[in-house]
Design an enzyme around this catalytic site. Structure first.
Site, short mmCIF file in Angstrom:
data_model
loop_
_atom_site.label_atom_id
_atom_site.label_comp_id
_atom_site.label_asym_id
_atom_site.label_seq_id
_atom_site.Cartn_x
_atom_site.Cartn_y
_atom_site.Cartn_z
N HIS A 216 0.80 -1.19 0.16
CA HIS A 216 0.05 0.16 0.01
C HIS A 216 0.77 1.41 0.17
O HIS A 216 1.71 1.42 0.99
CB HIS A 216 -0.61 -0.09 1.29
CG HIS A 216 -2.01 1.14 1.28
ND1 HIS A 216 -3.07 0.96 0.66
CD2 HIS A 216 -1.69 2.20 1.90
CE1 HIS A 216 -3.64 2.20 0.84
NE2 HIS A 216 -2.94 2.95 1.76
N ASP B 78 1.11 5.20 0.18
CA ASP B 78 0.51 6.29 0.47
C ASP B 78 0.86 7.66 -0.65
O ASP B 78 2.09 8.03 -0.17
CB ASP B 78 0.26 6.78 1.96
CG ASP B 78 -0.54 5.76 2.50
OD1 ASP B 78 -1.70 5.58 2.16
OD2 ASP B 78 0.14 4.96 3.66
N ASP C 187 -8.38 1.38 6.19
CA ASP C 187 -6.85 1.79 6.11
C ASP C 187 -6.87 2.96 7.23
O ASP C 187 -7.45 3.90 7.28
CB ASP C 187 -6.87 2.81 4.71
CG ASP C 187 -5.46 3.34 4.66
OD1 ASP C 187 -4.60 2.87 5.46
OD2 ASP C 187 -5.31 4.08 3.74
N SER D 20 1.97 0.86 10.94
CA SER D 20 2.73 0.95 12.09
C SER D 20 2.63 -0.69 12.92
O SER D 20 3.64 -1.13 13.27
CB SER D 20 2.46 1.98 12.90
OG SER D 20 1.12 2.15 12.86
O1 LIG Z 1 -3.66 6.26 4.49
C1 LIG Z 1 -3.02 6.54 5.32
C2 LIG Z 1 -2.77 7.69 6.24
O2 LIG Z 1 -3.41 8.79 5.27
C3 LIG Z 1 -2.72 5.12 5.83
O3 LIG Z 1 -2.42 4.04 4.75
C4 LIG Z 1 -1.91 5.03 7.11
O4 LIG Z 1 -0.60 5.35 6.68
C5 LIG Z 1 -1.96 3.65 7.51
O5 LIG Z 1 -0.79 3.36 8.81
P1 LIG Z 1 -1.30 2.78 10.00
O6 LIG Z 1 -2.45 3.48 10.59
O7 LIG Z 1 -1.57 1.30 9.81
O8 LIG Z 1 0.03 2.91 10.88
FE LIG Z 2 -3.41 4.75 2.77
#
Ligand SMILES: O=C(CO)[C@@H](O)[C@H](O)COP(=O)(O)O
Ligand SMILES: [Fe+2]
Length: 222
Positions: free
Chosen positions: A25, A27, A173, A196
């Site tokens: 994934h 971002d 997400d 994370s």
């Molecule tokens: O799109 C996003 C944030 O904008 C996500 O994809 C987060 O980056 C997911 O991260 P975690 O919450 O799993 O740490």
């Molecule tokens: Fe995302």
């Protein structure tokens, strides 16, 4: 991959695939056209990085575009080798049909994302008609950063979607991990983004496996 070491993206990607991740994934938080303001208060990576990464992996690159003008980026992400292109409904009410067509003609899979404050009804039109999107990404945190707290209230959206569209890919997400996966899986989510919780675990492979098991179990019981 937002939680990865961006300076070692290729090896981080390979590591996650070897741990059992089905997709990577990505971002995408870039807003070149500053006149429109930033969709999120952060900056990450754009098409040049996707193009570089593509040379090192055959994995499905699930690109989540947090930008104000997604149409501007379709060609470049297609050429770069993105697999999925998910745009936000909040910024594509007027041109989503054109967007979906262009995403498909660039060989990518179209998806639509919605922020926590956006009602689920707003994505319904994009799931009907000749050129529907093929995935809905339900944000379970405010877009912009990894490591935030999962918003369980968003599960109403997932349940509504799953009832109406039994075979749709529903991605969740934000804040997904061992303590939240069962709630999301029971609501009907089948694509799980976890940053994370996976990167921060001593045994990332175990976390990935636990997420998959929870989704598979929930699917068998529904
Ligand atoms: O799109 C996003 C944030 O904008 C996500 O994809 C987060 O980056 C997911 O991260 P975690 O919450 O799993 O740490
Ligand atoms: Fe995302």
């Amino acid at each position: 991959m937002l939680s990865s070491d961006f300076a070692n993206l290729a090896s981080e990607a390979e590591r996650m695939v070897s741990f059992g991740a089905d997709w990577l994934h990505m971002d995408i938080m870039i807003d070149v056209n500053m006149q429109d303001g930033h969709f999120v208060p952060n900056l990450t990576i754009g098409a040049p990085v996707i193009e570089s990464l593509r040379k090192h992996t055959k994995a499905y690159l699930d690109c989540h575009l947090m930008v104000t003008n997604p149409l501007d980026y379709v060609d470049q992400f297609g050429k770069a080798g993105a697999s999925g292109f998910t745009f936000h409904v909040e910024v594509s009410k007027d041109n989503w049909q054109e967007l979906v067509k262009k995403i498909k003609s660039n060989g990518m899979r179209p998806g639509v994302a919605l922020k926590p404050g956006t009602p689920i009804e707003e994505v319904f039109p994009l799931l009907e008609g000749e050129n529907p999107v093929e995935m809905v990404l339900v944000m379970t945190v405010e877009p912009g950063f990894g490591g935030q707290k999962f918003m369980p209230d968003m599960m109403n959206k997932v349940r509504t979607l799953r009832e109406k569209y039994p075979t749709l890919d529903i991605e969740v997400d934000g804040g997904l991990g061992p303590s939240t996966i069962d709630t999301a899986a029971a609501a009907g989510a089948n694509c799980i983004v976890a940053g994370s919780s996976v990167f921060g675990a001593p045994e990332s492979a175990q976390v990935i496996s636990l997420l998959r098991t929870s989704v598979n179990k929930a699917q068998k019981t529904c």
